[in-house]
Scaffold this active site. Structure first.
Site, PDB file in Angstrom:
ATOM      1  N   GLY A  25       0.934  -1.242   0.023  1.00 38.31           N
ATOM      2  CA  GLY A  25      -0.171   0.039  -0.059  1.00 38.31           C
ATOM      3  C   GLY A  25       0.839   1.244   0.082  1.00 38.31           C
ATOM      4  N   ARG A  28       0.051   5.743  -1.797  1.00 31.38           N
ATOM      5  CA  ARG A  28      -0.304   7.064  -1.368  1.00 31.38           C
ATOM      6  C   ARG A  28      -0.031   6.969   0.162  1.00 31.38           C
ATOM      7  NH1 ARG A  28      -5.859   6.464  -0.829  1.00 31.38           N
ATOM      8  NH2 ARG A  28      -6.193   4.181  -1.361  1.00 31.38           N
ATOM      9  N   ASP A  76      -3.396  -7.362  -4.457  1.00 32.27           N
ATOM     10  CA  ASP A  76      -4.327  -7.288  -3.469  1.00 32.27           C
ATOM     11  C   ASP A  76      -3.753  -8.081  -2.421  1.00 32.27           C
ATOM     12  OD1 ASP A  76      -6.430  -7.320  -1.800  1.00 32.27           O
ATOM     13  OD2 ASP A  76      -7.774  -8.135  -3.304  1.00 32.27           O
ATOM     14  N   TYR A 168     -12.244  -1.812  11.949  1.00 28.50           N
ATOM     15  CA  TYR A 168     -11.009  -1.576  11.920  1.00 28.50           C
ATOM     16  C   TYR A 168     -10.215  -1.748  13.271  1.00 28.50           C
ATOM     17  CZ  TYR A 168      -7.346   1.726  11.098  1.00 28.50           C
ATOM     18  OH  TYR A 168      -6.175   2.672  10.771  1.00 28.50           O
TER      19      TYR A 168
END
Ligand code: NAP
Length: 270
Positions: A25, A28, A76, A168
């Site tokens: 990831g 960004r 992914d 989360y």
């Protein structure tokens, strides 16, 4: 007698010179800053992305413009096979793997009674599953070479509660537990695993929180009265990845301006 700074030597070498790092990831936000921070310290970096290929390629270009080495690799992280390919691609392109930063993450905020099962599962698959999948994929190489550093990007949400954040927060608490177990299993092979727990950094992920009313609602609750800059997190990741943290493993390190230290918003005495 004045203390001498000593001759220029090993201490002046970039701390990650000759090392290869994979950051998930990294197209960004915090991941991009972490990739740039590791490259600035001499590491060759695999910049993983899922959807944002152009932005990952920008990160690669920024590293190359500074004389570094990098490659953008898609995967992914929720998919175990894709993670195996990602690790293999890193080794094929950059010649090894010394540092794994499991950074990729998403959130799907909702109140518990309104939650769709698919939403919490998606968060667990990417956040916790991504850490598990990439760690499993990288571990064989690291154990065989008897060295390696894994840094998992968790969150202060993994040690505190917050309205709407249950999937989360649970995924981050799982990362904390997994980090400790990884550290315990891998220590005798010279492989370290630690977690960084950021507070609030102004990225796309938390834009809803950090931009609402100029972020004032959140800033009141952070003793430092500011959000983290991505480089504040990246600096700690680079330290944990490198030789300065050689005796650190199984640690959960908050980078939160004191957010998780405070009991509540209080007035100064007097
Ligand atoms: P962000 O700006 O939204 O960036 C998320 C990154 O994760 C992007 O590069 C995205 O790549 C990647 N990603 C998402 N799903 C992926 C998947 N399935 N496979 C591979 N990559 C995937 O978020 P951020 O704020 O930088 O967050 C980075 C990490 O820090 C996360 O683990 C987050 O939980 C943690 N964190 C952030 C904060 C904060 O305040 N920002 C606080 C605590 C912890 P694509 O765009 O290519 O899909």
């Amino acid at each position: 007698m004045p203390v001498s700074a000593g001759p220029r030597g090993a201490a002046d070498q970039p701390s990650l010179a000759g090392r290869v790092a994979l950051v998930t990831g990294a197209s960004r936000g915090l991941g991009a800053a972490i990739a740039l921070g590791l490259a600035a310290r001499g590491a060759a970096v695999a910049v993983n992305y899922h959807a944002s290929r152009a932005r990952a390629e920008e990160v690669v270009r920024a590293i190359e413009d500074e004389g570094g080495k990098a490659v953008a690799l898609p995967a992914d992280v929720a998919d175990p096979d894709a993670c195996a390919e990602l690790v293999a691609g890193t080794i094929a392109n950059l010649g090894g793997l010394d540092v794994l930063v499991n950074n990729a993450g998403i959130t799907k905020d909702s109140l518990i009674y309104q939650q769709e099962p698919a939403d919490w599962l998606a968060v667990m698959r990417v956040n916790f599953g991504g850490v598990v999948n990439c760690t499993r994929a990288a571990m064989g190489t690291m154990l065989r070479q008897r060295s390696g550093s894994i840094v998992n990007i968790s969150s202060v949400m993994g040690i505190r509660g917050w309205v709407g954040e249950s999937p989360y927060a649970a995924s981050k608490a799982a990362i904390n537990a997994f980090t400790r177990c990884t550290a315990v299993e891998a220590a005798r092979f010279g492989v370290r695993a630690n977690a960084v727990l950021p507070g609030f950094a102004a990225t796309d992920l938390v834009a809803g929180l950090t931009t609402k009313n100029g972020g004032r609602g959140i800033l009141r609750q952070i003793p430092a009265k500011s959000f983290a800059g991505p480089e504040d997190v990246a600096n700690v990741v680079a330290f944990l990845a490198g030789p300065g943290a050689a005796y650190m493993t199984g640690s959960l390190v908050t980078v939160d301006g004191g957010a998780s230290a405070v009991l509540g918003v209080g007035a100064p005495l007097g």
